[in-house]
Scaffold this motif. Structure first.
Motif, PDB file in Angstrom:
ATOM      1  N   PRO A 116      -7.732   0.434 -16.516  1.00 58.73           N
ATOM      2  CA  PRO A 116      -7.668   0.955 -15.143  1.00 58.73           C
ATOM      3  C   PRO A 116      -6.244   1.325 -14.741  1.00 58.73           C
ATOM      4  O   PRO A 116      -5.272   0.700 -15.174  1.00 58.73           O
ATOM      5  CB  PRO A 116      -8.187  -0.217 -14.291  1.00 58.73           C
ATOM      6  CG  PRO A 116      -8.945  -1.083 -15.234  1.00 58.73           C
ATOM      7  CD  PRO A 116      -8.267  -0.932 -16.569  1.00 58.73           C
ATOM      8  N   VAL A 117      -6.137   2.348 -13.910  1.00 56.28           N
ATOM      9  CA  VAL A 117      -4.874   2.676 -13.255  1.00 56.28           C
ATOM     10  C   VAL A 117      -4.763   1.753 -12.049  1.00 56.28           C
ATOM     11  O   VAL A 117      -5.532   1.869 -11.089  1.00 56.28           O
ATOM     12  CB  VAL A 117      -4.835   4.151 -12.822  1.00 56.28           C
ATOM     13  CG1 VAL A 117      -3.609   4.419 -11.955  1.00 56.28           C
ATOM     14  CG2 VAL A 117      -4.831   5.069 -14.035  1.00 56.28           C
ATOM     15  N   THR A 118      -3.849   0.812 -12.121  1.00 57.30           N
ATOM     16  CA  THR A 118      -3.728  -0.214 -11.079  1.00 57.30           C
ATOM     17  C   THR A 118      -2.664   0.177 -10.060  1.00 57.30           C
ATOM     18  O   THR A 118      -1.533   0.505 -10.419  1.00 57.30           O
ATOM     19  CB  THR A 118      -3.379  -1.575 -11.697  1.00 57.30           C
ATOM     20  OG1 THR A 118      -4.387  -1.930 -12.655  1.00 57.30           O
ATOM     21  CG2 THR A 118      -3.320  -2.653 -10.625  1.00 57.30           C
ATOM     22  N   LEU A 119      -3.052   0.155  -8.782  1.00 53.90           N
ATOM     23  CA  LEU A 119      -2.141   0.476  -7.686  1.00 53.90           C
ATOM     24  C   LEU A 119      -1.823  -0.813  -6.945  1.00 53.90           C
ATOM     25  O   LEU A 119      -2.739  -1.516  -6.482  1.00 53.90           O
ATOM     26  CB  LEU A 119      -2.778   1.481  -6.729  1.00 53.90           C
ATOM     27  CG  LEU A 119      -3.382   2.746  -7.362  1.00 53.90           C
ATOM     28  CD1 LEU A 119      -4.098   3.576  -6.294  1.00 53.90           C
ATOM     29  CD2 LEU A 119      -2.303   3.568  -8.047  1.00 53.90           C
ATOM     30  N   ASP A 120      -0.558  -1.122  -6.819  1.00 57.00           N
ATOM     31  CA  ASP A 120      -0.140  -2.323  -6.088  1.00 57.00           C
ATOM     32  C   ASP A 120       0.130  -1.945  -4.632  1.00 57.00           C
ATOM     33  O   ASP A 120       0.948  -1.057  -4.345  1.00 57.00           O
ATOM     34  CB  ASP A 120       1.115  -2.927  -6.712  1.00 57.00           C
ATOM     35  CG  ASP A 120       1.344  -4.363  -6.253  1.00 57.00           C
ATOM     36  OD1 ASP A 120       1.219  -4.608  -5.037  1.00 57.00           O
ATOM     37  OD2 ASP A 120       1.603  -5.221  -7.113  1.00 57.00           O
ATOM     38  N   PHE A 121      -0.570  -2.591  -3.710  1.00 60.56           N
ATOM     39  CA  PHE A 121      -0.475  -2.251  -2.292  1.00 60.56           C
ATOM     40  C   PHE A 121       0.965  -2.253  -1.794  1.00 60.56           C
ATOM     41  O   PHE A 121       1.363  -1.393  -1.000  1.00 60.56           O
ATOM     42  CB  PHE A 121      -1.319  -3.239  -1.475  1.00 60.56           C
ATOM     43  CG  PHE A 121      -1.373  -2.941  -0.009  1.00 60.56           C
ATOM     44  CD1 PHE A 121      -2.317  -2.073   0.505  1.00 60.56           C
ATOM     45  CD2 PHE A 121      -0.462  -3.528   0.873  1.00 60.56           C
ATOM     46  CE1 PHE A 121      -2.367  -1.794   1.861  1.00 60.56           C
ATOM     47  CE2 PHE A 121      -0.513  -3.253   2.222  1.00 60.56           C
ATOM     48  CZ  PHE A 121      -1.461  -2.387   2.718  1.00 60.56           C
ATOM     49  N   SER A 122       1.759  -3.200  -2.260  1.00 63.91           N
ATOM     50  CA  SER A 122       3.132  -3.330  -1.768  1.00 63.91           C
ATOM     51  C   SER A 122       4.055  -2.213  -2.253  1.00 63.91           C
ATOM     52  O   SER A 122       5.151  -2.049  -1.729  1.00 63.91           O
ATOM     53  CB  SER A 122       3.704  -4.687  -2.193  1.00 63.91           C
ATOM     54  OG  SER A 122       3.724  -4.791  -3.614  1.00 63.91           O
ATOM     55  N   ASP A 123       3.630  -1.434  -3.251  1.00 64.86           N
ATOM     56  CA  ASP A 123       4.482  -0.378  -3.799  1.00 64.86           C
ATOM     57  C   ASP A 123       4.445   0.910  -2.989  1.00 64.86           C
ATOM     58  O   ASP A 123       5.252   1.818  -3.219  1.00 64.86           O
ATOM     59  CB  ASP A 123       4.064  -0.061  -5.244  1.00 64.86           C
ATOM     60  CG  ASP A 123       4.403  -1.204  -6.197  1.00 64.86           C
ATOM     61  OD1 ASP A 123       5.244  -2.048  -5.826  1.00 64.86           O
ATOM     62  OD2 ASP A 123       3.819  -1.252  -7.298  1.00 64.86           O
ATOM     63  N   TYR A 124       3.499   1.023  -2.078  1.00 68.01           N
ATOM     64  CA  TYR A 124       3.309   2.302  -1.387  1.00 68.01           C
ATOM     65  C   TYR A 124       3.321   2.094   0.121  1.00 68.01           C
ATOM     66  O   TYR A 124       2.786   1.132   0.641  1.00 68.01           O
ATOM     67  CB  TYR A 124       1.978   2.948  -1.807  1.00 68.01           C
ATOM     68  CG  TYR A 124       1.851   3.105  -3.308  1.00 68.01           C
ATOM     69  CD1 TYR A 124       2.469   4.154  -3.973  1.00 68.01           C
ATOM     70  CD2 TYR A 124       1.125   2.178  -4.060  1.00 68.01           C
ATOM     71  CE1 TYR A 124       2.357   4.293  -5.343  1.00 68.01           C
ATOM     72  CE2 TYR A 124       1.007   2.303  -5.437  1.00 68.01           C
ATOM     73  CZ  TYR A 124       1.633   3.362  -6.079  1.00 68.01           C
ATOM     74  OH  TYR A 124       1.528   3.491  -7.436  1.00 68.01           O
ATOM     75  N   GLN A 125       3.927   3.031   0.819  1.00 69.58           N
ATOM     76  CA  GLN A 125       3.981   3.018   2.265  1.00 69.58           C
ATOM     77  C   GLN A 125       3.470   4.358   2.784  1.00 69.58           C
ATOM     78  O   GLN A 125       3.640   5.392   2.157  1.00 69.58           O
ATOM     79  CB  GLN A 125       5.416   2.793   2.763  1.00 69.58           C
ATOM     80  CG  GLN A 125       6.049   1.491   2.294  1.00 69.58           C
ATOM     81  CD  GLN A 125       5.364   0.270   2.876  1.00 69.58           C
ATOM     82  OE1 GLN A 125       4.888   0.331   4.006  1.00 69.58           O
ATOM     83  NE2 GLN A 125       5.336  -0.828   2.122  1.00 69.58           N
ATOM     84  N   GLY A 126       2.845   4.299   3.953  1.00 76.33           N
ATOM     85  CA  GLY A 126       2.329   5.537   4.529  1.00 76.33           C
ATOM     86  C   GLY A 126       2.432   5.511   6.039  1.00 76.33           C
ATOM     87  O   GLY A 126       2.475   4.442   6.658  1.00 76.33           O
ATOM     88  N   ALA A 127       2.476   6.694   6.629  1.00 76.71           N
ATOM     89  CA  ALA A 127       2.537   6.792   8.087  1.00 76.71           C
ATOM     90  C   ALA A 127       1.145   6.613   8.665  1.00 76.71           C
ATOM     91  O   ALA A 127       0.152   7.061   8.088  1.00 76.71           O
ATOM     92  CB  ALA A 127       3.103   8.156   8.486  1.00 76.71           C
ATOM     93  N   ASP A 128       1.060   5.943   9.834  1.00 82.79           N
ATOM     94  CA  ASP A 128      -0.203   5.730  10.543  1.00 82.79           C
ATOM     95  C   ASP A 128      -1.247   5.048   9.667  1.00 82.79           C
ATOM     96  O   ASP A 128      -2.435   5.393   9.711  1.00 82.79           O
ATOM     97  CB  ASP A 128      -0.756   7.066  11.059  1.00 82.79           C
ATOM     98  CG  ASP A 128       0.189   7.732  12.041  1.00 82.79           C
ATOM     99  OD1 ASP A 128       0.842   6.991  12.810  1.00 82.79           O
ATOM    100  OD2 ASP A 128       0.280   8.970  12.027  1.00 82.79           O
ATOM    101  N   ASN A 129      -0.785   4.102   8.834  1.00 84.08           N
ATOM    102  CA  ASN A 129      -1.691   3.333   7.970  1.00 84.08           C
ATOM    103  C   ASN A 129      -2.499   4.215   7.014  1.00 84.08           C
ATOM    104  O   ASN A 129      -3.627   3.898   6.651  1.00 84.08           O
ATOM    105  CB  ASN A 129      -2.658   2.491   8.819  1.00 84.08           C
ATOM    106  CG  ASN A 129      -1.952   1.413   9.607  1.00 84.08           C
ATOM    107  OD1 ASN A 129      -0.734   1.403   9.709  1.00 84.08           O
ATOM    108  ND2 ASN A 129      -2.712   0.501  10.150  1.00 84.08           N
ATOM    109  N   HIS A 130      -1.908   5.315   6.623  1.00 78.92           N
ATOM    110  CA  HIS A 130      -2.551   6.262   5.699  1.00 78.92           C
ATOM    111  C   HIS A 130      -1.619   6.456   4.505  1.00 78.92           C
ATOM    112  O   HIS A 130      -0.511   6.963   4.654  1.00 78.92           O
ATOM    113  CB  HIS A 130      -2.810   7.589   6.414  1.00 78.92           C
ATOM    114  CG  HIS A 130      -3.480   8.619   5.553  1.00 78.92           C
ATOM    115  ND1 HIS A 130      -3.562   9.954   5.912  1.00 78.92           N
ATOM    116  CD2 HIS A 130      -4.110   8.520   4.352  1.00 78.92           C
ATOM    117  CE1 HIS A 130      -4.201  10.615   4.967  1.00 78.92           C
ATOM    118  NE2 HIS A 130      -4.537   9.763   4.020  1.00 78.92           N
TER     119      HIS A 130
END
Length: 338
Positions: free
Chosen positions: A102-116
């Motif tokens: 699986p391609v694993t995405l770590d929540f803490s590695d990504y930031q987005g505007a307006d919770n997106h």
């Protein structure tokens, strides 16, 4: 006993024919042909696998490390569809022997505007290429952008409402719409949460129903919004119409103290349709035929057409007998209580 002997004889006949064939010249020619056929097929397969081909494969996508106070309201795509090009032998190895991690995405590695959060191919392409052969060319990935919405605990309770059309059969009617639960929690980014006032069902279409349906219905969702629970139980109680007649008196309202209403007849028959379950509950006291003094002055005649200011809930097809009554406004002497 006779059948056993026949089976035994047939069995030995077949064995003898096979043995004779294997010892004959024809069998040697057959096996020689078969040998060269297999050799030719092997060369053809090697030649074929040496050519370049394109193929599609799927790689799972996983999101990890989501904090306890965070709710993912729109999940990222569950898989990536990749299109690659390589030799047939390499592609065959992917198909038969290689399973993709699986391609694993770590929540803490990504930031987005307006919770997106939007994650572009350049940010996860290396995780895909590391699983491919050096000679393999990556042609495309779908979706080309992974995205998800989340809420950091912001939620509210909203009522459930029906979206769609429901109609009862002839002589039947829908007495109610019951949802279980009748309200659900909605999670969404703050800017979106403020705009949500209700949770609507997926479109429902039911026609000519005569029994009470009871079914599980999913709620209509959009990106960035999550309802808990995501589906509800819907029940549509169906009742059958019946007819009832009651006698209702006419009452004069807003009359001066020295005047009274005299109607002929003083009562009218009110006939109406009502559900069988409410037949005993609806009676004459639920109907009020109030005749206003001002309305009678404006008529310019001595006949009044009967009408109701308000119809009780669950009642329909109301009619009167008679539809018009004669009336007069009688002068009376005010009573002196002294």
């Amino acid at each position: 006993m006779f059948e056993r002997r026949n089976i035994k004889r047939i069995y030995f006949n077949i064995i003898r024919k096979i043995k004779n064939f294997l010892l004959s010249d024809k069998s040697r020619e057959f096996f020689l042909f078969l040998f060269f056929f297999v050799i030719a097929g092997g060369f053809w397969l090697l030649q074929t696998l040496n050519n370049d081909y394109e193929a599609e494969f799927s790689i799972p996508v996983r999101l990890k490390g989501v904090p306890n106070n965070t709710v993912i309201t729109s999940e990222p795509a569950s898989e990536l569809r990749i299109k690659v090009k390589d030799k047939g032998a390499v592609l065959l190895n992917y198909m038969l022997g290689k399973s993709f991690y699986p391609v694993t995405l770590d929540f803490s590695d990504y930031q987005g505007a307006d919770n997106h959060v939007r994650i572009y191919p350049s940010q996860y392409e290396k995780k895909v290429l590391s699983q491919l052969n050096v000679s393999t060319r990556l042609l495309s990935m779908k979706p080309d952008t992974l995205e998800y919405f989340y809420s950091t605990g912001a939620s509210k309770l909203v009522p459930v409402k029906l979206r769609g059309s429901v109609s009862a059969g002839r002589q039947y009617y829908l007495s109610d719409t019951i949802f279980t639960p009748d309200s659900v929690l909605v999670y969404a980014p703050a800017g979106v949460l403020d705009t949500i006032t209700a949770a609507y069902t997926q479109p429902v279409k039911l026609e000519n129903i005569s029994d009470t349906p009871k079914q599980q219905v999913p709620l209509f969702t959009r990106k960035g919004v999550k309802f808990v629970p995501a589906s509800i139980e819907m029940m549509l109680p169906v009742d059958i119409y019946t007819e009832k007649t009651v006698e209702v008196p006419l009452h004069g309202i807003n009359f001066p103290a020295d005047k009274v209403l005299r109607a002929f007849p003083s009562k009218v028959q009110v006939t109406f349709q009502v559900g069988l379950s409410r037949f005993r509950q609806i009676n004459a006291d639920d109907f009020h035929i109030n005749v206003s003094y001002e309305d009678l002055l404006r008529l310019g005649s001595d006949k009044y057409r009967v009408k109701l200011k308000k119809v009780p809930d669950g009642v329909s097809q109301v009619r009167f007998n008679p539809e018009q009554v004669d009336f007069l406004i009688e002068q009376v002497t005010p009573r002196n209580d002294n």
